[in-house]
Every structure is written in C-alpha cells, then in structure tokens.
Design a protein around this motif. Structure first.
Motif, mmCIF file in Angstrom:
data_model
loop_
_atom_site.group_PDB
_atom_site.id
_atom_site.type_symbol
_atom_site.label_atom_id
_atom_site.label_comp_id
_atom_site.label_asym_id
_atom_site.label_seq_id
_atom_site.Cartn_x
_atom_site.Cartn_y
_atom_site.Cartn_z
ATOM 1 N N GLU A 116 1.520 1.861 -2.390
ATOM 2 C CA GLU A 116 2.920 1.451 -2.397
ATOM 3 C C GLU A 116 3.187 0.472 -3.546
ATOM 4 O O GLU A 116 4.197 0.574 -4.247
ATOM 5 C CB GLU A 116 3.266 0.810 -1.049
ATOM 6 C CG GLU A 116 4.740 0.605 -0.794
ATOM 7 C CD GLU A 116 5.564 1.863 -0.997
ATOM 8 O OE1 GLU A 116 5.158 2.936 -0.512
ATOM 9 O OE2 GLU A 116 6.619 1.769 -1.660
ATOM 10 N N ARG B 289 3.345 2.264 -6.740
ATOM 11 C CA ARG B 289 4.615 2.974 -6.855
ATOM 12 C C ARG B 289 5.739 2.009 -7.289
ATOM 13 O O ARG B 289 6.581 2.358 -8.122
ATOM 14 C CB ARG B 289 4.968 3.613 -5.511
ATOM 15 C CG ARG B 289 6.033 4.664 -5.579
ATOM 16 C CD ARG B 289 6.114 5.413 -4.267
ATOM 17 N NE ARG B 289 6.857 4.706 -3.257
ATOM 18 C CZ ARG B 289 8.172 4.817 -3.086
ATOM 19 N NH1 ARG B 289 8.877 5.609 -3.866
ATOM 20 N NH2 ARG B 289 8.789 4.155 -2.146
ATOM 21 N N SER C 138 5.728 10.762 -7.216
ATOM 22 C CA SER C 138 4.863 9.583 -7.126
ATOM 23 C C SER C 138 4.915 8.972 -5.730
ATOM 24 O O SER C 138 4.134 8.087 -5.405
ATOM 25 C CB SER C 138 5.215 8.548 -8.196
ATOM 26 O OG SER C 138 6.460 7.958 -7.913
ATOM 27 N N ALA C 139 5.866 9.425 -4.902
ATOM 28 C CA ALA C 139 5.899 8.945 -3.506
ATOM 29 C C ALA C 139 4.990 9.796 -2.609
ATOM 30 O O ALA C 139 4.777 9.457 -1.459
ATOM 31 C CB ALA C 139 7.331 8.954 -2.970
#
Lengths: 420, 125
Positions: A217, A220, B15-16
């Motif tokens: 995360e 990202r 990218s998630a």
C-alpha cells in the motif's frame, strides 16, 4: 453472497480511482466525513450503473461528479427543500463528462492529492493515528481491516479513527493552494507518513498477513505521488528505498518467523523485478543532483541489492553513504548503522569505538545492544557480550527478535562450554 | 506481416492489484502466449510510468515522467541494451538529431522475452 464476476473490474476501478476522487471531494466539502459519504454514494451508484452502461471513460471524474451531486442531494433532502431527482438523471454520464474533464485539470489534482494525504499526517496526530487515518481515508480500507492489521479490536480502532478525524476537523482542512515553501513542507510530512505505513508492514514476519500488505500500500501511495509530482527526487528515493526493502520480504524470516540477517539471507529469494525498478528510480533521481536522506538510504540498500554474495558487498561505498547521511540527517541510529560498515571494513574494535559515544542515546534501543554484543563476542569479550545480548532480549519488540538474540546467546554458551 | 500490440490500461488500477491478482493475470496471459507461441516475437512488460523520463526533442531536454501529449501518436519503439539511464538518454539524443520533432519516452523494461517462447525462463535482467 458471491458477487457476479463483472464486479471484480468495477471494484478494481473504484480502488484505483479512490485517492484522486476522495481528494477532489475533500476540496469541495472541506470535511472528511462528508467527502467519504459522497464517495461511498458514488461507488454504490457505480455498482448499479456501470454493469449496465459500461464504465465511464473518466472514472475519477464520474465518481467526483456523482459523489458531489449525491452529497448535495443528501443535504437538500435533509433540509426538505427539494425532491430527490430520479437516479438516472444523476448517474447518466452523457454529456457532462467532457465539461468535467476540463475542470479537473492536473494542477487541481496535484494539490488535492497532497492535501488529502497531508490532512492525515497532521503534526498533532500520533504516528499510529496518522497511519490508521491514511489507510481509512486514502486507501479505503475498512475499519475492520485496519483493526486486524493493528491487532486491536474493531471498536478500539473505530474510536482511534474518530478521534483522529475530530482532531483534523478541529485543526481545519488547509484549503488554500499552498505556496512553494508550504508545498515542500507538506511533501516532507506526506513522505514521512508513507514511510510510516511501510514500516508498519515491514516488521511483520508473515508475508501473507494483513499487516505485511501495508508495504504494498505504501509503495502504491508513493507511485501515486510520483504520478502527480514526477520531478521530486526524494519521492523517487523513497519509492526506491521501499522497493529494495520489500524485495527481500521472502528472504527475511525463517519458517518460524525468526529474522534472518542480511548476510545469511538466500539472495535468490529477493524479488528481482522490484530491485530493477528501484535501481531505475535511483538512476532517475540522481539526474537531479539533489541528494537527500531517502535517496541516500536507497543508494545504501541498492549496494546491498547489487551484491550477488554477501562478500561482494561494497562496504566502503556503504560507509561513505552513511557518512553523507550523518551530515544531512545526523542521528545515533545512522551512526550505529555506519558502525556495521566500519566493522566489515576495519574490524570489531574500530566499530566498537564508533558506537561507544552512543550508549546513552541508544540505551533503550534493541539493535544497539544486539550489534554491540556481536562486536564484543568477536573480540572474545564474552561476558560483556552476554550482558549486551541479555539487555537486547529485554528490549526486543517482538518474540522473533527475542528469539534471534537468544540464538546468539546460545551460540555464546556453546562456545564457552567448548572453550572450558 | 508484423504487427505490434500496444498494451494500454490504467496504471492506478493495475498497480492496485495484489501480488495474487497480478500473478493470476500473468498466468492467464501465459495461456495465450503458449497457444500462439509461434506467432509471438519479442514481448515485454514496461515498468510503471513513474520510472519514465522523456526527451523533448525540440528543446533537447530530459524531463521526468511519461510522454503524455495526445496530439502526437505512438509510431514505433526501440529496445536498447545499455549500462545506465545516461547511456539510454545519449542514444535517444542521437536519434533525435537524426529524426527531430516529437519526443522519446525512455521507460525501463520490467519483463523481456526476446523470442516470445522462453516463457518458463527467468526474464533477462
């Protein structure tokens, strides 16, 4: 109830669109709760409308507009001023999209995103609240998911997030467009918060755990920031640093969760594509000739990543980089890390001399005693080494850390028995 | 006849993806790659646009980020094997002298299968 398969792509689009849509909604409403409700509403309408009409070309723009209208309707409905218009009138993307695309230009988006992340790292919020708030607001994790991540019950996490939001609301959302100095300050705060998210995940031994997913995360979020601010070498450095650290995830712990030192890791388990991307980022950052702490730390991690075998490690280069980091961001922990390079270059006595002045500052630090014990043991000062390891055990933050030091103690016992 | 298939998707979406989702997509693609193994020539997957730089030819200026203009169209691409980004830029500058106008986006390659059939092999670094 199992979802129909077409909902998978919608979910993915919604997750991808969330940070920017939330950021724009926060600009409209200047209130985190309202922005969140508006985004939730928009998502519900997307789940109804997109399977029927297909996805809009500009998903973020669609969500922002639908979310904004839904929230305004909600306010009106509560005020009983007008009737709610039929749903189709709101969610029909039709001719509104081009107009919308014009208004949401890149500059707005950039400052929106920065603001959204910045409100989550308000200086009055303790680190754990910053991370929890960012995961809730920016990443869109549910309270339940965040609670599982932090190993606390849902109720406690709900309260933590509510308190954090109340503090942010009291401080006021910084609405005005930031000047250059302010923007740089926000950028630094946001970078630190992203790294906090990463470190929350990094400490977990189980790569499949919820907490470990925070590493992905954080990566990202850094990518998102770079997409908005492509010429920030420190953000490139931070992304590279996180990628390099994360690339070792599969090699950092044994099956029982005990950490494996860098020298002892199976390097074939390192993630090569993450390393390659990180090295490319560092190359790119260096073109700017504006070194900073994240870039330097990334460069250090890169020297480890480039070494095929531990003995190929460029310790002289690592020592120089730590020296540069000491000049820019002096801290006892940096000096402690540099001492490890000195140990490899000049032996345990020189390293021990280097950390001697740190004993006051780092007396409560697990690694200080662990490293000191290692140097002392190599010098044959076994009794002092034993004391140092014993101090480390009492300071260990996790059972795995303690187990690791107990291993060192056991080895010490074994070699003393052999000696006697 | 040679055709290129240029892959477009929203990076914020890809990218998630979790590692598992990414692996699942790659596994599904692998099925197609195998089925048409005789037809596939070089295949590659690019790194995210955050890793890209762009040489603006008219100004001879390297800027961060991907090439995002919509006025021009993608007309082709090179794959170059170089020591570092500087060398890639040096080659791009020479190409720019030979062929001015527009821009070159320089983007590192993540996966590279030179002959399209070495699906089982580790990608070249």
């Amino acid at each position: 109830m199992p979802q129909p398969p077409e909902h998978d792509w919608i979910e993915a689009r919604l997750v991808g669109a969330r940070p920017r849509a939330m950021a724009a909604l926060l600009r409209y409403f200047r209130d985190l709760d309202l922005a969140e409700e508006a985004f939730q509403d928009a998502c519900l309408r997307a789940l109804k409308s997109w399977p029927k009409n297909g996805p809009p070309r500009d998903a973020e723009g669609w969500l922002i507009m639908v979310g904004r209208n839904a929230a305004i309707d909600h306010v009106r409905r509560q005020a009983k001023l007008t009737e709610l218009p039929p749903e189709d009138a709101i969610s029909d993307k039709g001719d509104v999209e081009p107009d919308l695309a014009e208004r949401l230009d890149a500059a707005d988006y950039r400052d929106d995103i920065l603001r959204l992340l910045f409100v989550c790292c308000h200086p009055e919020l303790p680190a754990t609240q910053q991370v929890a708030l960012a995961l809730r607001i920016v990443s869109g994790l549910s309270v339940q998911e965040i609670a599982r991540t932090f190993l606390v019950n849902e109720r406690a996490m709900e309260q933590r997030i509510t308190r954090a939001k109340a503090r942010v609301a009291k401080a006021g959302v910084p609405f005005e467009t930031p000047g250059p100095v302010e923007r740089a300050e926000r950028f630094a705060a946001v970078s630190a918060m992203i790294y906090l998210v990463f470190n929350e995940g990094y400490t977990d031994a189980n790569p499949a755990s919820e907490r470990a997913s925070l590493c992905g995360e954080a990566i990202r979020l850094a990518r998102l920031m770079l997409r908005m601010f492509p010429s920030e070498p420190e953000m490139m450095g931070l992304l590279a640093l996180m990628l390099l650290q994360h690339s070792r995830q599969g090699a950092r712990f044994d099956e029982t969760g005990v950490p494996i030192l860098l020298d002892d890791q199976d390097r074939s388990l390192w993630n090569r594509s993450m390393i390659a991307e990180a090295l490319a980022m560092i190359d790119k950052a260096m073109l700017h000739h504006q070194p900073g702490p994240y870039q330097i730390q990334a460069a250090i991690a890169a020297l480890h990543a480039r070494a095929g075998k531990p003995e190929d490690t460029d310790w002289a280069g690592i020592d120089q980089l730590y020296a540069a980091l000491e000049r820019r961001a002096p801290s006892p922990v940096v000096t402690l890390n540099r001492a490890v390079a000195i140990w490899k270059l000049k032996g345990p006595q020189a390293a021990l001399d280097m950390i001697a002045p740190l004993s006051d500052a780092l007396d409560g630090y697990f690694y200080f005693h662990g490293v000191r014990g290692t140097f002392l043991r190599q010098l044959g000062r076994n009794n002092e080494a034993r004391d140092a390891f014993a101090a480390a055990v009492t300071l260990a933050g996790t059972a795995a850390e303690a187990a690791h030091i107990r291993n060192a103690l056991d080895q010490l016992e074994n070699c003393s028995t052999r000696q006697t | 006849m040679l055709y290129t298939l240029l892959c477009y998707n929203d990076e914020m979406v890809t990218s998630a993806w979790t590692k598992e989702e990414d692996a699942a997509v790659m596994a599904r693609l692998d099925q197609v790659h195998r089925k048409w193994a005789g037809n596939f020539k070089p295949m590659l997957r690019l790194m995210p646009t955050s890793a890209a730089t762009t040489l603006r030819k008219s100004e001879n200026l390297v800027v961060d980020g991907p090439y995002a203009e919509t006025k021009e169209q993608l007309l082709g691409f090179y794959v170059v094997d170089v020591d570092n980004l500087d060398q890639a830029h040096a080659i791009a500058r020479e190409l720019a002298v030979a062929n001015p106008g527009g821009a070159y986006e320089i983007r590192p390659v993540m996966l590279y299968y030179p002959d399209g059939s070495a699906i089982d092999d580790a990608p070249a670094a």
